[in-house]
Design a protein around this motif. Structure first.
Motif, PDB file in Angstrom:
ATOM      1  N   GLU A  17       0.686  -1.147   0.094  1.00  0.00           N
ATOM      2  CA  GLU A  17       0.112   0.023  -0.047  1.00  0.00           C
ATOM      3  C   GLU A  17       0.914   1.268  -0.049  1.00  0.00           C
ATOM      4  N   GLU A  18       1.869   1.365   0.838  1.00  0.00           N
ATOM      5  CA  GLU A  18       2.932   2.566   0.839  1.00  0.00           C
ATOM      6  C   GLU A  18       3.618   2.574  -0.208  1.00  0.00           C
ATOM      7  N   LEU A  19       3.888   1.432  -0.933  1.00  0.00           N
ATOM      8  CA  LEU A  19       4.782   1.521  -2.355  1.00  0.00           C
ATOM      9  C   LEU A  19       3.998   2.058  -3.394  1.00  0.00           C
ATOM     10  N   ASP A  20       2.593   1.534  -3.358  1.00  0.00           N
ATOM     11  CA  ASP A  20       1.900   2.101  -4.387  1.00  0.00           C
ATOM     12  C   ASP A  20       1.251   3.648  -4.139  1.00  0.00           C
ATOM     13  N   ASN A  21       1.459   3.986  -2.869  1.00  0.00           N
ATOM     14  CA  ASN A  21       1.114   5.435  -2.523  1.00  0.00           C
ATOM     15  C   ASN A  21       2.152   6.515  -3.096  1.00  0.00           C
ATOM     16  N   HIS A  22       3.264   5.687  -2.979  1.00  0.00           N
ATOM     17  CA  HIS A  22       4.701   6.581  -2.952  1.00  0.00           C
ATOM     18  C   HIS A  22       5.480   6.298  -4.355  1.00  0.00           C
ATOM     19  N   GLN A  23       5.014   5.423  -5.084  1.00  0.00           N
ATOM     20  CA  GLN A  23       5.586   5.083  -6.486  1.00  0.00           C
ATOM     21  C   GLN A  23       6.213   5.982  -7.162  1.00  0.00           C
ATOM     22  N   ASN A  24       5.322   7.145  -7.149  1.00  0.00           N
ATOM     23  CA  ASN A  24       6.073   8.445  -7.994  1.00  0.00           C
ATOM     24  C   ASN A  24       7.479   9.051  -7.516  1.00  0.00           C
ATOM     25  N   ILE A  25       7.741   8.600  -6.289  1.00  0.00           N
ATOM     26  CA  ILE A  25       9.072   8.925  -5.594  1.00  0.00           C
ATOM     27  C   ILE A  25      10.304   8.092  -6.385  1.00  0.00           C
ATOM     28  N   ILE A  26       9.997   6.902  -6.445  1.00  0.00           N
ATOM     29  CA  ILE A  26      10.871   6.043  -7.197  1.00  0.00           C
ATOM     30  C   ILE A  26      11.174   6.332  -8.839  1.00  0.00           C
ATOM     31  N   HIS A  27      10.018   6.624  -9.317  1.00  0.00           N
ATOM     32  CA  HIS A  27      10.058   6.919 -10.588  1.00  0.00           C
ATOM     33  C   HIS A  27      10.991   8.246 -10.761  1.00  0.00           C
ATOM     34  N   LYS A  28      10.829   9.200  -9.794  1.00  0.00           N
ATOM     35  CA  LYS A  28      11.682  10.583  -9.973  1.00  0.00           C
ATOM     36  C   LYS A  28      13.249  10.137  -9.719  1.00  0.00           C
ATOM     37  N   VAL A  29      13.456   9.352  -8.722  1.00  0.00           N
ATOM     38  CA  VAL A  29      14.942   9.075  -8.591  1.00  0.00           C
ATOM     39  C   VAL A  29      15.214   8.261  -9.614  1.00  0.00           C
ATOM     40  N   CYS A  30      14.458   7.494 -10.287  1.00  0.00           N
ATOM     41  CA  CYS A  30      14.951   6.614 -11.421  1.00  0.00           C
ATOM     42  C   CYS A  30      15.424   7.643 -12.626  1.00  0.00           C
ATOM     43  N   ARG A  31      14.278   8.578 -12.799  1.00  0.00           N
ATOM     44  CA  ARG A  31      14.613   9.544 -13.907  1.00  0.00           C
ATOM     45  C   ARG A  31      15.809  10.266 -13.762  1.00  0.00           C
ATOM     46  N   THR A  32      15.941  10.841 -12.451  1.00  0.00           N
ATOM     47  CA  THR A  32      17.085  11.538 -12.083  1.00  0.00           C
ATOM     48  C   THR A  32      18.610  10.757 -12.241  1.00  0.00           C
ATOM     49  N   TYR A  33      18.712   9.337 -11.954  1.00  0.00           N
ATOM     50  CA  TYR A  33      19.842   8.570 -12.351  1.00  0.00           C
ATOM     51  C   TYR A  33      19.973   7.753 -13.403  1.00  0.00           C
ATOM     52  N   THR A  34      18.941   7.885 -14.537  1.00  0.00           N
ATOM     53  CA  THR A  34      18.962   7.032 -15.542  1.00  0.00           C
ATOM     54  C   THR A  34      18.799   7.892 -16.693  1.00  0.00           C
ATOM     55  N   ASN A  35      19.019   7.288 -17.976  1.00  0.00           N
ATOM     56  CA  ASN A  35      18.958   8.001 -18.909  1.00  0.00           C
ATOM     57  C   ASN A  35      17.939   7.402 -20.204  1.00  0.00           C
ATOM     58  N   ASN A  36      17.655   6.033 -19.838  1.00  0.00           N
ATOM     59  CA  ASN A  36      16.699   5.303 -20.831  1.00  0.00           C
ATOM     60  C   ASN A  36      15.633   4.489 -19.974  1.00  0.00           C
ATOM     61  N   GLU A  37      14.747   4.334 -20.654  1.00  0.00           N
ATOM     62  CA  GLU A  37      13.332   3.743 -20.122  1.00  0.00           C
ATOM     63  C   GLU A  37      14.013   2.162 -19.551  1.00  0.00           C
ATOM     64  N   SER A  38      15.063   1.230 -20.220  1.00  0.00           N
ATOM     65  CA  SER A  38      15.253   0.219 -19.796  1.00  0.00           C
ATOM     66  C   SER A  38      16.076   0.105 -18.337  1.00  0.00           C
ATOM     67  N   ALA A  39      17.029   1.088 -18.364  1.00  0.00           N
ATOM     68  CA  ALA A  39      17.699   1.314 -17.197  1.00  0.00           C
ATOM     69  C   ALA A  39      16.714   1.810 -15.870  1.00  0.00           C
ATOM     70  N   HIS A  40      15.766   2.667 -16.398  1.00  0.00           N
ATOM     71  CA  HIS A  40      14.710   3.295 -15.393  1.00  0.00           C
ATOM     72  C   HIS A  40      14.027   2.098 -14.882  1.00  0.00           C
ATOM     73  N   LYS A  41      13.547   1.231 -15.642  1.00  0.00           N
ATOM     74  CA  LYS A  41      12.724  -0.004 -15.331  1.00  0.00           C
ATOM     75  C   LYS A  41      13.586  -0.961 -14.202  1.00  0.00           C
ATOM     76  N   ASP A  42      14.973  -1.144 -14.723  1.00  0.00           N
ATOM     77  CA  ASP A  42      15.786  -1.870 -13.971  1.00  0.00           C
ATOM     78  C   ASP A  42      16.161  -1.253 -12.637  1.00  0.00           C
ATOM     79  N   LEU A  43      16.248   0.136 -12.451  1.00  0.00           N
ATOM     80  CA  LEU A  43      16.315   0.552 -11.044  1.00  0.00           C
ATOM     81  C   LEU A  43      15.357   0.646 -10.439  1.00  0.00           C
ATOM     82  N   PHE A  44      14.328   0.697 -10.963  1.00  0.00           N
ATOM     83  CA  PHE A  44      13.001   0.824 -10.213  1.00  0.00           C
ATOM     84  C   PHE A  44      12.677  -0.482  -9.511  1.00  0.00           C
TER      85      PHE A  44
END
Length: 164
Positions: free
Chosen positions: A11-38
């Motif tokens: 529940e907490e993960l679902d409510n705050h999932q956008n945080i993970i996306h933002k961190v992933c976007r900041t530290y990756t350059n493509n969707e594949s790396a984004h998904k791996d880091l997520f």
């Protein structure tokens, strides 16, 4: 692990999932790396969740784990992520797509943020999330004064990158 604890985590993960996306976007350059880091951040959150004592907000704790995971993963250039049996007994977690083409100015900002060092990236991201200096300091494990000084330097650096 206790089913109630598992459900609370999801529940907490679902409510705050956008945080993970933002961190992933900041530290990756493509969707594949984004998904791996997520996926790796989610795994690390799950592993660390039993130790979460609730002394800070879940989102603050989540940022700390996410930043630490992103920084350590990409400093080591680790690409093989072993999920193991962690999710075997968990409900399916829906991966919500993150559209990073909504705003050209946002893309320019993230390109500028990519040129920052790891700590500066974390500071910029938390600043964009309107986190207080107290929360930033707590997340990064530094003093509030140090967070303010680093933030001012990071803002100046970003301004110089965006307006050379």
């Amino acid at each position: 692990m206790d089913k109630n604890l598992e459900n609370k985590f999801l529940e907490e993960l679902d409510n705050h999932q956008n945080i993970i996306h933002k961190v992933c976007r900041t530290y990756t350059n493509n969707e594949s790396a984004h998904k791996d880091l997520f996926q790796e951040i989610t795994i690390q959150l799950w592993k660390a969740y039993p130790k979460f004592r609730g002394e800070s907000k879940f989102s603050t704790w989540m940022y700390r784990v996410a930043f630490n995971t992103a920084i350590s993963l990409y400093r080591k250039n680790k690409r093989d992520i072993d999920t193991g049996p962690i999710f075997d007994n968990m409900k399916e977690l829906e991966y919500k797509e993150y559209n990073d083409e909504q705003d050209k100015q946002l893309d320019l900002l993230y390109k500028a943020i990519h040129s920052l060092n790891d700590i500066e990236k974390a500071l910029a991201l938390m600043y964009l999330e309107d986190k207080s200096y107290n929360e930033i300091a707590s997340t990064l494990g530094i003093t509030e004064i140090n967070a303010r000084v680093k933030m001012n330097r990071t803002k100046t650096k970003l301004k110089n990158i965006l307006n050379p």
